[in-house]
Design an enzyme around this catalytic site. Structure first.
Site, PDB file in Angstrom:
ATOM      1  N   LYS A  21       0.831  -1.204   0.000  1.00  0.00           N
ATOM      2  CA  LYS A  21       0.000   0.000   0.000  1.00  0.00           C
ATOM      3  C   LYS A  21       0.866   1.255   0.000  1.00  0.00           C
ATOM      4  O   LYS A  21       0.659   2.171  -0.807  1.00  0.00           O
ATOM      5  CB  LYS A  21      -0.932   0.003   1.210  1.00  0.00           C
ATOM      6  CG  LYS A  21      -1.886   1.200   1.238  1.00  0.00           C
ATOM      7  CD  LYS A  21      -2.809   1.156   2.442  1.00  0.00           C
ATOM      8  CE  LYS A  21      -2.088   1.568   3.699  1.00  0.00           C
ATOM      9  NZ  LYS A  21      -3.002   1.717   4.862  1.00  0.00           N
ATOM     10  N   ASP A  71      -6.811   1.845   1.292  1.00  0.00           N
ATOM     11  CA  ASP A  71      -6.728   2.138   2.724  1.00  0.00           C
ATOM     12  C   ASP A  71      -8.101   1.888   3.331  1.00  0.00           C
ATOM     13  O   ASP A  71      -8.984   1.303   2.697  1.00  0.00           O
ATOM     14  CB  ASP A  71      -6.243   3.567   2.960  1.00  0.00           C
ATOM     15  CG  ASP A  71      -7.306   4.618   2.644  1.00  0.00           C
ATOM     16  OD1 ASP A  71      -8.311   4.283   1.966  1.00  0.00           O
ATOM     17  OD2 ASP A  71      -7.147   5.773   3.093  1.00  0.00           O
TER      18      ASP A  71
END
Length: 213
Positions: A122, A141
């Site tokens: 991420k 997220d």
């Protein structure tokens, strides 16, 4: 085209109109600063991170500087972001690797980035997308995960599996901004507990999965 794909296309288009200048809300000037800020943002907020990075970057501007910084001093500067001890240690180790193996430059490569302490896929996607303009994938997220499910674009739970599903639905040249726009929309309109559906540009196409009616 499936109904899910049609809805995804509408979501992409409507959010592009709603947030034409969408950008990461972390303050940074260089890929290194973005990497540091993104690591610090884990389980914190961009606004909170933006209060500590100015001091951090003045005291230790580059990877070589941070690598040699005393652990206790780094901890003190970033204490308010939470998990500050682990983050300070990870950032100092990452700084050392960037300085010694990459000549002080953040590598624009997913594999090299994820080898850095504190950097998962991420974080790497954020750095590649916002720092280098490389569409390495959709960043998932908590906001993107929640909105993707609420919009009926996925029924999955795992962030990486959600990312893969969204990458199949959204054109690659939209991956970077799509993530950013969903995050902004989640913060400003589509909150977890009290979404303002009457103000939402997606209200007409959103199935409102999980929203109490």
């Amino acid at each position: 085209m499936t109904d899910q794909a049609k809805r995804a296309a509408r979501v992409v288009g409507l959010l592009a109109v709603e947030y034409p200048n969408a950008a990461c809300e972390l303050d940074f000037r260089l890929p290194w600063e973005l990497l540091v800020a993104t690591v610090l943002s884990a389980q914190s907020t961009d606004a909170r991170v933006n209060t500590v990075t100015p001091t951090l970057f003045v005291r230790w501007p580059g990877p070589g500087d941070l690598a040699g910084a005393p652990q206790a001093e780094v901890e003190e500067v970033i204490r308010s972001v939470g998990m500050f001890r682990q983050k300070a240690a990870a950032l100092r180790q990452a700084a050392r690797i960037v300085a010694e193996r990459h000549g002080g430059e953040v590598p624009a490569d997913m594999e090299a980035l994820t080898e850095l302490p504190g950097v998962g896929r991420k974080t790497a996607k954020v750095v590649l997308g916002e720092g280098f303009g490389i569409a390495a994938g959709v960043t998932v997220d908590t906001h993107v995960r929640r909105l993707a499910r609420r919009l009926g674009l996925t029924s999955l739970e795992d962030p990486e599996k959600i990312a893969s599903e969204l990458e199949d639905l959204v054109p690659k040249d939209e991956w970077i901004r799509f993530s950013t726009r969903l995050i902004l929309h989640g913060r400003r309109v589509c909150s977890a507990r009290a979404p303002r559906c009457e103000e939402c540009v997606l209200e007409g196409i959103c199935p409102k999965v999980g929203v109490e009616r």
